[in-house]
Design a protein around this motif. Structure first.
Motif, mmCIF file in Angstrom:
data_model
loop_
_atom_site.group_PDB
_atom_site.id
_atom_site.type_symbol
_atom_site.label_atom_id
_atom_site.label_comp_id
_atom_site.label_asym_id
_atom_site.label_seq_id
_atom_site.Cartn_x
_atom_site.Cartn_y
_atom_site.Cartn_z
ATOM 1 N N GLY A 43 23.681 -13.926 30.303
ATOM 2 C CA GLY A 43 22.856 -12.814 29.822
ATOM 3 C C GLY A 43 22.414 -12.532 31.315
ATOM 4 N N ALA A 44 21.058 -11.637 30.697
ATOM 5 C CA ALA A 44 19.997 -10.933 31.544
ATOM 6 C C ALA A 44 19.342 -11.669 31.746
ATOM 7 C CB ALA A 44 19.345 -9.780 31.178
ATOM 8 N N THR A 45 18.813 -11.506 33.202
ATOM 9 C CA THR A 45 17.887 -12.558 33.169
ATOM 10 C C THR A 45 16.261 -11.782 32.871
ATOM 11 O OG1 THR A 45 18.898 -13.467 35.330
ATOM 12 C CG2 THR A 45 16.459 -13.444 35.316
ATOM 13 N N ASN A 46 15.781 -13.051 32.564
ATOM 14 C CA ASN A 46 13.569 -11.879 32.078
ATOM 15 C C ASN A 46 12.718 -12.934 32.834
ATOM 16 O OD1 ASN A 46 14.667 -9.511 30.730
ATOM 17 N ND2 ASN A 46 14.606 -11.048 28.853
ATOM 18 N N GLY A 47 12.054 -12.574 33.478
ATOM 19 C CA GLY A 47 11.051 -13.705 33.963
ATOM 20 C C GLY A 47 10.840 -13.885 35.789
ATOM 21 N N ILE A 48 12.446 -13.219 36.208
ATOM 22 C CA ILE A 48 12.498 -14.087 37.531
ATOM 23 C C ILE A 48 12.734 -12.384 38.280
ATOM 24 C CG2 ILE A 48 14.053 -14.261 39.119
ATOM 25 C CD1 ILE A 48 14.777 -17.175 37.528
ATOM 26 N N ASP A 58 9.644 -16.183 29.813
ATOM 27 C CA ASP A 58 10.737 -15.323 29.922
ATOM 28 C C ASP A 58 11.464 -15.772 30.573
ATOM 29 O OD1 ASP A 58 8.892 -13.600 28.565
ATOM 30 O OD2 ASP A 58 8.273 -12.084 30.051
ATOM 31 N N ALA A 59 11.510 -17.058 31.116
ATOM 32 C CA ALA A 59 12.719 -17.286 32.179
ATOM 33 C C ALA A 59 13.487 -18.472 31.549
ATOM 34 C CB ALA A 59 13.040 -17.583 33.997
ATOM 35 N N ALA A 60 12.515 -19.048 30.735
ATOM 36 C CA ALA A 60 13.170 -20.443 30.169
ATOM 37 C C ALA A 60 14.070 -19.990 29.022
ATOM 38 C CB ALA A 60 11.864 -20.990 29.799
ATOM 39 N N VAL A 61 13.741 -18.450 28.064
ATOM 40 C CA VAL A 61 13.938 -18.566 27.139
ATOM 41 C C VAL A 61 15.381 -17.947 27.546
ATOM 42 C CG1 VAL A 61 13.586 -15.916 25.429
ATOM 43 C CG2 VAL A 61 11.980 -17.390 25.566
ATOM 44 N N SER A 62 14.906 -16.843 29.020
ATOM 45 C CA SER A 62 16.998 -16.325 28.923
ATOM 46 C C SER A 62 17.180 -17.865 29.465
ATOM 47 C CB SER A 62 16.327 -15.448 30.309
ATOM 48 O OG SER A 62 15.718 -14.378 30.662
#
Length: 75
Positions: A43-48, A58-62
């Motif tokens: 999946g796409a990386t969010n929070g990084i 956001d990183a934990a959700v990704s």
């Protein structure tokens, strides 16, 4: 990498966290160390950004999303 013994045998999981995508692989370890991929998620990386965590939430959700997809495929 995480190694777990289950009733299916030895299972390992690997997680690659990049700035653009997160990938998780789950594999069974066979004789001679041969790996059989039984699940994968991406999946796409969010929070990084630029290799640094900008939002831990956001990183934990990704990460959770990629792991969940791999787990669903492996089960």
């Amino acid at each position: 990498m995480v190694e777990i013994k289950t009733n299916k045998g030895k299972v390992i999981a690997a997680l690659d966290i990049g700035s653009f995508k997160i990938t998780c692989f789950i594999a069974l370890v066979g004789e001679g160390g041969k790996l059989k991929i039984i699940g994968s998620g991406m999946g796409a990386t969010n929070g990084i950004k630029n290799g640094q965590i900008s939002s831990i939430e956001d990183a934990a959700v990704s990460i959770s999303r990629a792991v969940s997809i791999a787990e669903d495929m492996a089960s």
